[in-house]
Motif scaffolding. Structure first.
Motif, PDB file in Angstrom:
ATOM      1  N   LEU A  13       0.833  -1.204   0.000  1.00 32.91           N
ATOM      2  CA  LEU A  13       0.000   0.000   0.000  1.00 32.91           C
ATOM      3  C   LEU A  13       0.869   1.256   0.000  1.00 32.91           C
ATOM      4  O   LEU A  13       0.524   2.256  -0.637  1.00 32.91           O
ATOM      5  CB  LEU A  13      -0.925  -0.010   1.225  1.00 32.91           C
ATOM      6  N   SER A  14       2.010   1.199   0.688  1.00 27.94           N
ATOM      7  CA  SER A  14       2.910   2.349   0.733  1.00 27.94           C
ATOM      8  C   SER A  14       3.421   2.703  -0.657  1.00 27.94           C
ATOM      9  O   SER A  14       3.610   3.879  -0.984  1.00 27.94           O
ATOM     10  CB  SER A  14       4.104   2.050   1.659  1.00 27.94           C
ATOM     11  N   VAL A  15       3.633   1.687  -1.499  1.00 32.27           N
ATOM     12  CA  VAL A  15       4.049   1.922  -2.885  1.00 32.27           C
ATOM     13  C   VAL A  15       2.966   2.696  -3.628  1.00 32.27           C
ATOM     14  O   VAL A  15       3.251   3.639  -4.372  1.00 32.27           O
ATOM     15  CB  VAL A  15       4.344   0.584  -3.600  1.00 32.27           C
ATOM     16  N   TYR A  16       1.718   2.288  -3.426  1.00 33.94           N
ATOM     17  CA  TYR A  16       0.607   2.979  -4.082  1.00 33.94           C
ATOM     18  C   TYR A  16       0.499   4.425  -3.604  1.00 33.94           C
ATOM     19  O   TYR A  16       0.248   5.341  -4.398  1.00 33.94           O
ATOM     20  CB  TYR A  16      -0.707   2.241  -3.801  1.00 33.94           C
ATOM     21  N   ILE A  17       0.654   4.630  -2.298  1.00 32.29           N
ATOM     22  CA  ILE A  17       0.570   5.984  -1.749  1.00 32.29           C
ATOM     23  C   ILE A  17       1.636   6.867  -2.385  1.00 32.29           C
ATOM     24  O   ILE A  17       1.376   7.994  -2.814  1.00 32.29           O
ATOM     25  CB  ILE A  17       0.742   5.974  -0.215  1.00 32.29           C
ATOM     26  N   ASP A  18       2.847   6.336  -2.463  1.00 26.17           N
ATOM     27  CA  ASP A  18       3.968   7.110  -2.979  1.00 26.17           C
ATOM     28  C   ASP A  18       3.794   7.462  -4.453  1.00 26.17           C
ATOM     29  O   ASP A  18       3.876   8.630  -4.841  1.00 26.17           O
ATOM     30  CB  ASP A  18       5.269   6.314  -2.788  1.00 26.17           C
ATOM     31  N   THR A  19       3.559   6.435  -5.270  1.00 27.91           N
ATOM     32  CA  THR A  19       3.592   6.639  -6.723  1.00 27.91           C
ATOM     33  C   THR A  19       2.235   6.984  -7.322  1.00 27.91           C
ATOM     34  O   THR A  19       2.106   7.961  -8.075  1.00 27.91           O
ATOM     35  CB  THR A  19       4.160   5.395  -7.426  1.00 27.91           C
ATOM     36  N   LEU A  20       1.216   6.172  -7.016  1.00 24.09           N
ATOM     37  CA  LEU A  20      -0.073   6.373  -7.662  1.00 24.09           C
ATOM     38  C   LEU A  20      -0.796   7.612  -7.149  1.00 24.09           C
ATOM     39  O   LEU A  20      -1.678   8.153  -7.830  1.00 24.09           O
ATOM     40  CB  LEU A  20      -0.961   5.135  -7.477  1.00 24.09           C
ATOM     41  N   ILE A  21      -0.438   8.054  -5.954  1.00 25.53           N
ATOM     42  CA  ILE A  21      -1.140   9.221  -5.399  1.00 25.53           C
ATOM     43  C   ILE A  21      -0.243  10.454  -5.377  1.00 25.53           C
ATOM     44  O   ILE A  21      -0.506  11.438  -6.074  1.00 25.53           O
ATOM     45  CB  ILE A  21      -1.670   8.911  -3.976  1.00 25.53           C
ATOM     46  N   VAL A  22       0.842  10.418  -4.576  1.00 32.27           N
ATOM     47  CA  VAL A  22       1.666  11.624  -4.408  1.00 32.27           C
ATOM     48  C   VAL A  22       2.367  12.011  -5.712  1.00 32.27           C
ATOM     49  O   VAL A  22       2.319  13.172  -6.138  1.00 32.27           O
ATOM     50  CB  VAL A  22       2.694  11.423  -3.277  1.00 32.27           C
ATOM     51  N   CYS A  23       3.037  11.034  -6.355  1.00 30.32           N
ATOM     52  CA  CYS A  23       3.731  11.348  -7.613  1.00 30.32           C
ATOM     53  C   CYS A  23       2.750  11.782  -8.695  1.00 30.32           C
ATOM     54  O   CYS A  23       3.065  12.663  -9.514  1.00 30.32           O
ATOM     55  CB  CYS A  23       4.532  10.137  -8.089  1.00 30.32           C
ATOM     56  N   THR A  24       1.574  11.169  -8.728  1.00 27.78           N
ATOM     57  CA  THR A  24       0.569  11.533  -9.737  1.00 27.78           C
ATOM     58  C   THR A  24       0.097  12.963  -9.533  1.00 27.78           C
ATOM     59  O   THR A  24      -0.155  13.689 -10.512  1.00 27.78           O
ATOM     60  CB  THR A  24      -0.618  10.558  -9.691  1.00 27.78           C
ATOM     61  N   CYS A  25      -0.031  13.389  -8.285  1.00 27.04           N
ATOM     62  CA  CYS A  25      -0.410  14.784  -8.019  1.00 27.04           C
ATOM     63  C   CYS A  25       0.613  15.739  -8.615  1.00 27.04           C
ATOM     64  O   CYS A  25       0.259  16.734  -9.255  1.00 27.04           O
ATOM     65  CB  CYS A  25      -0.528  15.016  -6.507  1.00 27.04           C
ATOM     66  N   SER A  26       1.901  15.434  -8.407  1.00 26.58           N
ATOM     67  CA  SER A  26       2.954  16.276  -8.978  1.00 26.58           C
ATOM     68  C   SER A  26       2.877  16.278 -10.497  1.00 26.58           C
ATOM     69  O   SER A  26       2.992  17.325 -11.149  1.00 26.58           O
ATOM     70  CB  SER A  26       4.337  15.764  -8.533  1.00 26.58           C
ATOM     71  N   ALA A  27       2.677  15.080 -11.068  1.00 32.70           N
ATOM     72  CA  ALA A  27       2.624  14.950 -12.526  1.00 32.70           C
ATOM     73  C   ALA A  27       1.479  15.755 -13.123  1.00 32.70           C
ATOM     74  O   ALA A  27       1.646  16.469 -14.120  1.00 32.70           O
ATOM     75  CB  ALA A  27       2.489  13.480 -12.911  1.00 32.70           C
ATOM     76  N   PHE A  28       0.301  15.661 -12.516  1.00 34.61           N
ATOM     77  CA  PHE A  28      -0.858  16.372 -13.054  1.00 34.61           C
ATOM     78  C   PHE A  28      -0.684  17.888 -12.954  1.00 34.61           C
ATOM     79  O   PHE A  28      -1.107  18.630 -13.838  1.00 34.61           O
ATOM     80  CB  PHE A  28      -2.137  15.925 -12.337  1.00 34.61           C
ATOM     81  N   MET A  29      -0.080  18.342 -11.870  1.00 34.33           N
ATOM     82  CA  MET A  29       0.125  19.783 -11.721  1.00 34.33           C
ATOM     83  C   MET A  29       1.013  20.323 -12.841  1.00 34.33           C
ATOM     84  O   MET A  29       0.720  21.365 -13.437  1.00 34.33           O
ATOM     85  CB  MET A  29       0.721  20.101 -10.349  1.00 34.33           C
ATOM     86  N   VAL A  30       2.109  19.623 -13.138  1.00 29.79           N
ATOM     87  CA  VAL A  30       3.012  20.128 -14.172  1.00 29.79           C
ATOM     88  C   VAL A  30       2.455  19.883 -15.572  1.00 29.79           C
ATOM     89  O   VAL A  30       2.711  20.673 -16.495  1.00 29.79           O
ATOM     90  CB  VAL A  30       4.429  19.516 -14.047  1.00 29.79           C
ATOM     91  N   LEU A  31       1.661  18.806 -15.748  1.00 27.93           N
ATOM     92  CA  LEU A  31       1.109  18.528 -17.080  1.00 27.93           C
ATOM     93  C   LEU A  31      -0.030  19.483 -17.435  1.00 27.93           C
ATOM     94  O   LEU A  31      -0.222  19.815 -18.608  1.00 27.93           O
ATOM     95  CB  LEU A  31       0.644  17.073 -17.166  1.00 27.93           C
ATOM     96  N   ILE A  32      -0.795  19.911 -16.455  1.00 32.34           N
ATOM     97  CA  ILE A  32      -1.823  20.931 -16.717  1.00 32.34           C
ATOM     98  C   ILE A  32      -1.139  22.229 -17.162  1.00 32.34           C
ATOM     99  O   ILE A  32      -1.576  22.903 -18.101  1.00 32.34           O
ATOM    100  CB  ILE A  32      -2.697  21.158 -15.463  1.00 32.34           C
ATOM    101  N   PHE A  33      -0.038  22.555 -16.502  1.00 37.50           N
ATOM    102  CA  PHE A  33       0.769  23.718 -16.892  1.00 37.50           C
ATOM    103  C   PHE A  33       1.326  23.526 -18.308  1.00 37.50           C
ATOM    104  O   PHE A  33       1.381  24.460 -19.111  1.00 37.50           O
ATOM    105  CB  PHE A  33       1.900  23.915 -15.886  1.00 37.50           C
ATOM    106  N   TYR A  34       1.710  22.285 -18.611  1.00 38.56           N
ATOM    107  CA  TYR A  34       2.245  21.912 -19.935  1.00 38.56           C
ATOM    108  C   TYR A  34       1.204  22.161 -21.020  1.00 38.56           C
ATOM    109  O   TYR A  34       1.507  22.738 -22.078  1.00 38.56           O
ATOM    110  CB  TYR A  34       2.633  20.440 -19.892  1.00 38.56           C
ATOM    111  N   VAL A  35      -0.028  21.753 -20.767  1.00 43.00           N
ATOM    112  CA  VAL A  35      -1.117  21.953 -21.727  1.00 43.00           C
ATOM    113  C   VAL A  35      -1.383  23.443 -21.921  1.00 43.00           C
ATOM    114  O   VAL A  35      -1.522  23.935 -23.052  1.00 43.00           O
ATOM    115  CB  VAL A  35      -2.402  21.235 -21.255  1.00 43.00           C
ATOM    116  N   GLN A  36      -1.440  24.169 -20.816  1.00 33.57           N
ATOM    117  CA  GLN A  36      -1.728  25.594 -20.882  1.00 33.57           C
ATOM    118  C   GLN A  36      -0.615  26.385 -21.565  1.00 33.57           C
ATOM    119  O   GLN A  36      -0.843  27.478 -22.071  1.00 33.57           O
ATOM    120  CB  GLN A  36      -1.966  26.137 -19.469  1.00 33.57           C
ATOM    121  N   SER A  37       0.606  25.794 -21.562  1.00 31.36           N
ATOM    122  CA  SER A  37       1.754  26.467 -22.188  1.00 31.36           C
ATOM    123  C   SER A  37       1.945  26.039 -23.635  1.00 31.36           C
ATOM    124  O   SER A  37       2.994  26.313 -24.231  1.00 31.36           O
ATOM    125  CB  SER A  37       3.026  26.168 -21.394  1.00 31.36           C
TER     126      SER A  37
END
Length: 510
Positions: A309-333
């Motif tokens: 479960l810790s793997v899921y928390i780290d990658t599927l949740i926390v890392c995905t949050c970071s990814a989506f934040m920068v990718l939304i910026f990527y789309v807008q740019s």
């Protein structure tokens, strides 16, 4: 050390690190992840519900320094979730392309099986201290199950160098460098020294309090910081829902751009995504089992599931949050990051979404993530110091050197130390991966035992003597403190009329 020699060392260690991770470790980690997924019949998917139910289990064995399954999860999550989850993801996406996120997800799902196996093994061959605390990890199961103490000592030394000095120095440096936005000359005006003193005092308070205090601190800091950061990611995502179709389109297009992939595989979107996923969640690397072994549970598989479960928390949740934040910026740019990369990219992405207040929040997140990693990393190193020699004097000296490393980290650039820590972590991972491949069958048997008891409607209790041929363990025996609640009834009671995961009749072991 003169500048030319320093540059040469940085170049040489960088080349060694790149070769090891690109051509050896990625493939070894992927092989183990796929192999363990197949052999456990997808345990990381089949038992998702159990991962959550085990979090509420109380300590099975009381002791003033024993810790719960949830506290052990928070210690491992504290180490897994660091500044790499913020800047590291941004770097992977900016360098390899948006498709790196897809391969990061794939390897998190597969890598959770490796995390299950190594953490279950750590529970089986854990040892109990004088004050009721448990210790364990790769060094312990290498010594007890493989009978190779010298290999266990080698692993312990590599982990100590990597985590206590390399990674903790780097986390301290990352915290200090985060001051640059507010104090441009922080490195020369005394701000870094002041931060170092504060960090040393705070860390000393925690580490001199022992594993119980470490687990209490991390069980508070980790959920708070993770939830706050996830909350920011969700807010930015939901306020930009119209951008998500484009985000997923970029991810899919980049993930399967085979011309790019095979044109330069070493630096391709696949390798960068796999590396970020595996080395962010540390599945199979041999670090998290040190935390998994400390939990007081009635069956090793329970903590193996929790660590997945810790793997899921780290990658599927926390890392995905970071990814989506920068990718939304990527789309807008317009599908470009320009010259932005790493932490500045995250700061600009958040600033674009919520304004300057977002930069302050990211700075807070960096401090919270880094401090919790300091504590989690130290926890791993202490367990391995005790494995080499359980001496109060040695432990005190070691704690002092850890505090020195934190202070030095605040004051220096750690490019060479980063490469050195990467190399030691690489060797550490290779030792652990070979060990869990050799010992994996015992984790599979423990899983069969757990499955059999679950099908009988029982709360699984592990008895090592019920597994035929299993190398000697210090815990898990009828009549010992570890199984004091089980009583003297015959072990076969747990297995009669049970069936294994294949639906075949399960024979109780003799």
């Amino acid at each position: 050390m003169n500048g030319e020699l320093m540059d040469s060392l940085i170049a040489i260690t960088g080349q060694i690190s790149d070769f090891m991770y690109t051509y050896i470790l990625v493939f070894l980690l992927v092989f183990c992840a796929v192999y363990f997924t197949i052999r456990t019949k997808g345990v990381q998917i089949r038992y998702i519900k159990d991962m959550f139910t085990q979090l509420t289990e109380k300590r099975h064995v009381e002791g003033k320094k024993s810790i719960s399954s949830f506290q052990a999860l928070m210690v491992s999550t504290a180490s897994r979730v660091g500044t790499g989850n913020i800047a590291g993801i941004a770097t992977a996406v900016a360098t390899g392309g948006p498709g790196a996120v897809f391969w990061m997800w794939v390897m998190a799902l597969a890598g959770a099986a490796s995390a299950f196996v190594e953490s279950t093994l750590a529970q089986i061959w854990k040892v109990r201290g004088k004050e009721g605390e448990f210790r364990g990890g790769p060094a312990y199961y290498i010594e007890q199950a493989l009978g190779k103490r010298w290999v266990g000592v080698l692993f312990a030394i590599l982990l100590i160098i990597c985590y206590a000095y390399g990674f903790n120095g780097l986390q301290a440096f990352n915290m200090a460098s985060a001051l640059e936005y507010y104090i441009p000359d922080y490195a020369t005006n005394g701000a870094a020294v002041a931060l170092g003193i504060v960090l040393v005092v705070m860390t000393a308070f925690v580490i001199f309090g022992g594993s119980k205090r470490i687990s209490i601190i991390t069980s508070i800091v980790v959920p708070v910081m993770a939830l706050a950061y996830i909350g920011l990611g969700l807010f930015i995502t939901f306020t930009n829902l119209d951008q998500l179709p484009a985000v997923f389109a970029y991810i899919g297009e980049s993930a399967f751009d085979f011309q790019s992939i095979f044109g330069g595989f070493a630096g391709s979107v696949v390798v960068l995504g796999i590396k970020r996923g595996l080395f962010s969640n540390e599945a199979g690397m041999g670090s998290a089992p040190n935390a998994a072994a400390t939990a007081s549970v009635s069956h090793p598989v329970k903590q193996g599931l929790v660590q997945s479960l810790s793997v899921y928390i780290d990658t599927l949740i926390v890392c995905t949050c970071s990814a989506f934040m920068v990718l939304i910026f990527y789309v807008q740019s317009g599908g470009t990051f320009g010259e932005l990369n790493g932490m500045p990219l995250v700061q600009m992405a958040v600033n674009s979404a919520v304004g300057e207040m977002g930069i302050h929040f990211v700075t807070f997140a960096i401090f919270a993530f880094a401090f919790s990693s300091l504590i989690g990393n130290y926890f791993y190193a202490e367990s391995n110091i005790r494995f080499i020699k359980n001496s109060p004097v040695l432990l005190t000296v070691f704690r002092i050197t850890c505090l020195v490393a934190i202070m030095v980290g605040c004051l220096n650039n750690f490019t060479l130390a980063w490469n050195f820590a990467d190399i030691t972590m690489g060797f550490m991972a290779i030792v652990n991966l070979i060990a869990i491949l050799l010992l994996g069958k015992w984790a599979f048997k423990a899983l069969d035992d757990y499955t059999a008891q679950r099908k009988l409607g029982k709360d699984p209790v592990f008895v090592a003597d019920s597994i035929e041929g299993m190398p000697a363990t210090q815990c898990w025996h009828i009549g010992s403190d570890d199984l004091k609640d089980v009583g003297p009834q015959p072990v076969k009671e747990y297995f009669e009329e049970a069936i294994d995961a294949d639906g075949d009749s399960f024979e109780p072991v003799k």
